[in-house]
Design a protein around this motif. Structure first.
Motif, PDB file in Angstrom:
ATOM      1  N   ALA A 288       0.832  -1.195   0.000  1.00  0.00           N
ATOM      2  CA  ALA A 288       0.000   0.000   0.000  1.00  0.00           C
ATOM      3  C   ALA A 288       0.868   1.246   0.000  1.00  0.00           C
ATOM      4  O   ALA A 288       2.030   1.208   0.423  1.00  0.00           O
ATOM      5  CB  ALA A 288      -0.896   0.013   1.241  1.00  0.00           C
ATOM      6  N   ASP A 289       0.337   2.342  -0.486  1.00  0.00           N
ATOM      7  CA  ASP A 289       1.044   3.621  -0.407  1.00  0.00           C
ATOM      8  C   ASP A 289       1.072   4.062   1.051  1.00  0.00           C
ATOM      9  O   ASP A 289       0.098   3.886   1.785  1.00  0.00           O
ATOM     10  CB  ASP A 289       0.326   4.689  -1.237  1.00  0.00           C
ATOM     11  N   PHE A 290       2.179   4.649   1.457  1.00  0.00           N
ATOM     12  CA  PHE A 290       2.299   5.128   2.836  1.00  0.00           C
ATOM     13  C   PHE A 290       1.354   6.311   3.036  1.00  0.00           C
ATOM     14  O   PHE A 290       1.335   7.261   2.267  1.00  0.00           O
ATOM     15  CB  PHE A 290       3.739   5.535   3.143  1.00  0.00           C
ATOM     16  N   ASP A 291       0.535   6.239   4.070  1.00  0.00           N
ATOM     17  CA  ASP A 291      -0.443   7.272   4.381  1.00  0.00           C
ATOM     18  C   ASP A 291      -0.316   7.604   5.864  1.00  0.00           C
ATOM     19  O   ASP A 291      -0.533   6.741   6.714  1.00  0.00           O
ATOM     20  CB  ASP A 291      -1.858   6.762   4.057  1.00  0.00           C
ATOM     21  N   THR A 292       0.024   8.838   6.167  1.00  0.00           N
ATOM     22  CA  THR A 292       0.237   9.217   7.568  1.00  0.00           C
ATOM     23  C   THR A 292      -1.040   9.150   8.391  1.00  0.00           C
ATOM     24  O   THR A 292      -0.982   9.083   9.614  1.00  0.00           O
ATOM     25  CB  THR A 292       0.825  10.639   7.669  1.00  0.00           C
ATOM     26  N   ASP A 293      -2.188   9.184   7.757  1.00  0.00           N
ATOM     27  CA  ASP A 293      -3.455   9.064   8.484  1.00  0.00           C
ATOM     28  C   ASP A 293      -3.713   7.629   8.929  1.00  0.00           C
ATOM     29  O   ASP A 293      -4.460   7.402   9.885  1.00  0.00           O
ATOM     30  CB  ASP A 293      -4.625   9.541   7.619  1.00  0.00           C
ATOM     31  N   MET A 294      -3.107   6.668   8.229  1.00  0.00           N
ATOM     32  CA  MET A 294      -3.359   5.259   8.521  1.00  0.00           C
ATOM     33  C   MET A 294      -2.136   4.544   9.108  1.00  0.00           C
ATOM     34  O   MET A 294      -2.291   3.589   9.854  1.00  0.00           O
ATOM     35  CB  MET A 294      -3.760   4.516   7.238  1.00  0.00           C
ATOM     36  N   HIS A 295      -0.941   5.004   8.725  1.00  0.00           N
ATOM     37  CA  HIS A 295       0.276   4.291   9.085  1.00  0.00           C
ATOM     38  C   HIS A 295       1.195   5.137   9.961  1.00  0.00           C
ATOM     39  O   HIS A 295       1.164   6.356   9.901  1.00  0.00           O
ATOM     40  CB  HIS A 295       1.055   3.894   7.817  1.00  0.00           C
ATOM     41  N   GLU A 296       2.015   4.434  10.726  1.00  0.00           N
ATOM     42  CA  GLU A 296       3.075   5.066  11.500  1.00  0.00           C
ATOM     43  C   GLU A 296       4.389   4.451  11.032  1.00  0.00           C
ATOM     44  O   GLU A 296       4.592   3.241  11.172  1.00  0.00           O
ATOM     45  CB  GLU A 296       2.866   4.811  12.994  1.00  0.00           C
ATOM     46  N   ALA A 297       5.250   5.273  10.465  1.00  0.00           N
ATOM     47  CA  ALA A 297       6.526   4.772   9.948  1.00  0.00           C
ATOM     48  C   ALA A 297       7.489   4.586  11.111  1.00  0.00           C
ATOM     49  O   ALA A 297       7.808   5.529  11.817  1.00  0.00           O
ATOM     50  CB  ALA A 297       7.109   5.745   8.929  1.00  0.00           C
ATOM     51  N   VAL A 298       7.940   3.351  11.302  1.00  0.00           N
ATOM     52  CA  VAL A 298       8.911   3.071  12.356  1.00  0.00           C
ATOM     53  C   VAL A 298      10.290   2.790  11.771  1.00  0.00           C
ATOM     54  O   VAL A 298      11.270   2.754  12.507  1.00  0.00           O
ATOM     55  CB  VAL A 298       8.452   1.894  13.260  1.00  0.00           C
ATOM     56  N   ALA A 299      10.359   2.606  10.445  1.00  0.00           N
ATOM     57  CA  ALA A 299      11.643   2.365   9.784  1.00  0.00           C
ATOM     58  C   ALA A 299      11.554   2.806   8.334  1.00  0.00           C
ATOM     59  O   ALA A 299      10.504   2.703   7.704  1.00  0.00           O
ATOM     60  CB  ALA A 299      12.012   0.884   9.859  1.00  0.00           C
ATOM     61  N   MET A 300      12.687   3.304   7.836  1.00  0.00           N
ATOM     62  CA  MET A 300      12.798   3.659   6.425  1.00  0.00           C
ATOM     63  C   MET A 300      13.813   2.696   5.808  1.00  0.00           C
ATOM     64  O   MET A 300      14.919   2.555   6.322  1.00  0.00           O
ATOM     65  CB  MET A 300      13.281   5.102   6.263  1.00  0.00           C
TER      66      MET A 300
ATOM     67  N   ASP B  25     -14.611   2.990  10.203  1.00  0.00           N
ATOM     68  CA  ASP B  25     -13.797   3.860   9.351  1.00  0.00           C
ATOM     69  C   ASP B  25     -13.020   4.933  10.116  1.00  0.00           C
ATOM     70  O   ASP B  25     -12.520   5.872   9.521  1.00  0.00           O
ATOM     71  CB  ASP B  25     -14.649   4.515   8.253  1.00  0.00           C
ATOM     72  N   LYS B  26     -12.915   4.820  11.423  1.00  0.00           N
ATOM     73  CA  LYS B  26     -12.085   5.717  12.227  1.00  0.00           C
ATOM     74  C   LYS B  26     -10.891   4.904  12.720  1.00  0.00           C
ATOM     75  O   LYS B  26     -11.058   3.816  13.264  1.00  0.00           O
ATOM     76  CB  LYS B  26     -12.870   6.256  13.421  1.00  0.00           C
ATOM     77  N   VAL B  27      -9.700   5.438  12.534  1.00  0.00           N
ATOM     78  CA  VAL B  27      -8.488   4.726  12.941  1.00  0.00           C
ATOM     79  C   VAL B  27      -8.443   4.671  14.468  1.00  0.00           C
ATOM     80  O   VAL B  27      -8.488   5.699  15.139  1.00  0.00           O
ATOM     81  CB  VAL B  27      -7.224   5.420  12.392  1.00  0.00           C
ATOM     82  N   ILE B  28      -8.368   3.446  14.997  1.00  0.00           N
ATOM     83  CA  ILE B  28      -8.232   3.308  16.453  1.00  0.00           C
ATOM     84  C   ILE B  28      -6.819   2.861  16.825  1.00  0.00           C
ATOM     85  O   ILE B  28      -6.429   2.994  17.970  1.00  0.00           O
ATOM     86  CB  ILE B  28      -9.290   2.342  17.041  1.00  0.00           C
TER      87      ILE B  28
END
Length: 189
Positions: free
Chosen positions: A141-153, A177-180
């Motif tokens: 999936a495309d990285f989306d800051t609303d859905m994902h938390e990047a812990v590593a690049m 549909d709300k991120v918990i």
């Protein structure tokens, strides 16, 4: 037959007379009230109107206070018992876990235990889906800051993986549909 008709006619006449008397009494009461109002001074009229408005105001305040108390009570009850639906959905899964623990001591076959855990996992996921909880899809999936938390690049993955989710370290979930919980992911650089 004629006697009955005469009797009915007499009853109708009595009813008409009673209705006329009632109307006359009502009209007399209205005239008396109007006469009293005319004899009242403007000061007395104003005081009567003030008393009427004061009564309406007090009734409105009391009604609003009752409404406020009722809504606070309902809100407290919702907060206290809000998780009831969730608990009821999870209780059968707990029962299955208890049975699996009891039966796990009776077998040494790890495949049977694995199948039992998978059945319980699918049952709890189905129960959560029934409550509106869904697991986020992160594969490619495309990285989306609303859905994902990047812990590593992750560098050097190529241009086609740039800005894409490479690996999911912890699944994310949505509730209606709300991120918990955000998905913890590794992102291509």
């Amino acid at each position: 037959m004629i006697e009955e008709e005469m009797k009915n006619a007499a009853e109708e006449e009595v009813l008409e007379n009673a209705a006329e008397e009632e109307q006359t009494e009502e009209a007399a009461a209205e005239e008396q009230q109007q006469a009293e109002e005319e004899t009242q001074s403007p000061l007395e009229k104003a005081q009567a109107e003030i008393e009427e408005l004061k009564d309406k105001f007090l009734r409105s305040v009391a009604e609003f206070d009752n409404y406020r108390k009722r809504t606070l009570k309902e809100k407290a009850e919702l907060i206290l018992n809000g998780g009831e639906k969730t608990v009821q959905a999870i209780l059968p899964v707990i029962d299955d876990m208890e049975r699996a623990i009891d039966n796990g001591a009776k077998t040494d076959d790890p495949q049977v235990l694995r199948e039992g855990m998978e059945l319980i996992y699918h049952k709890i996921m189905k129960a959560l889906e029934g409550l509106g909880v869904k697991k986020m899809e992160t594969d490619n999936a495309d990285f989306d800051t609303d859905m994902h938390e990047a812990v590593a690049m992750v560098p050097g993955m190529g241009d086609d993986k740039k800005g894409k989710v490479i690996d999911c370290l912890q699944a994310g979930y949505t509730l209606n549909d709300k991120v918990i919980r955000h998905a913890k992911v590794a992102v291509g650089q």
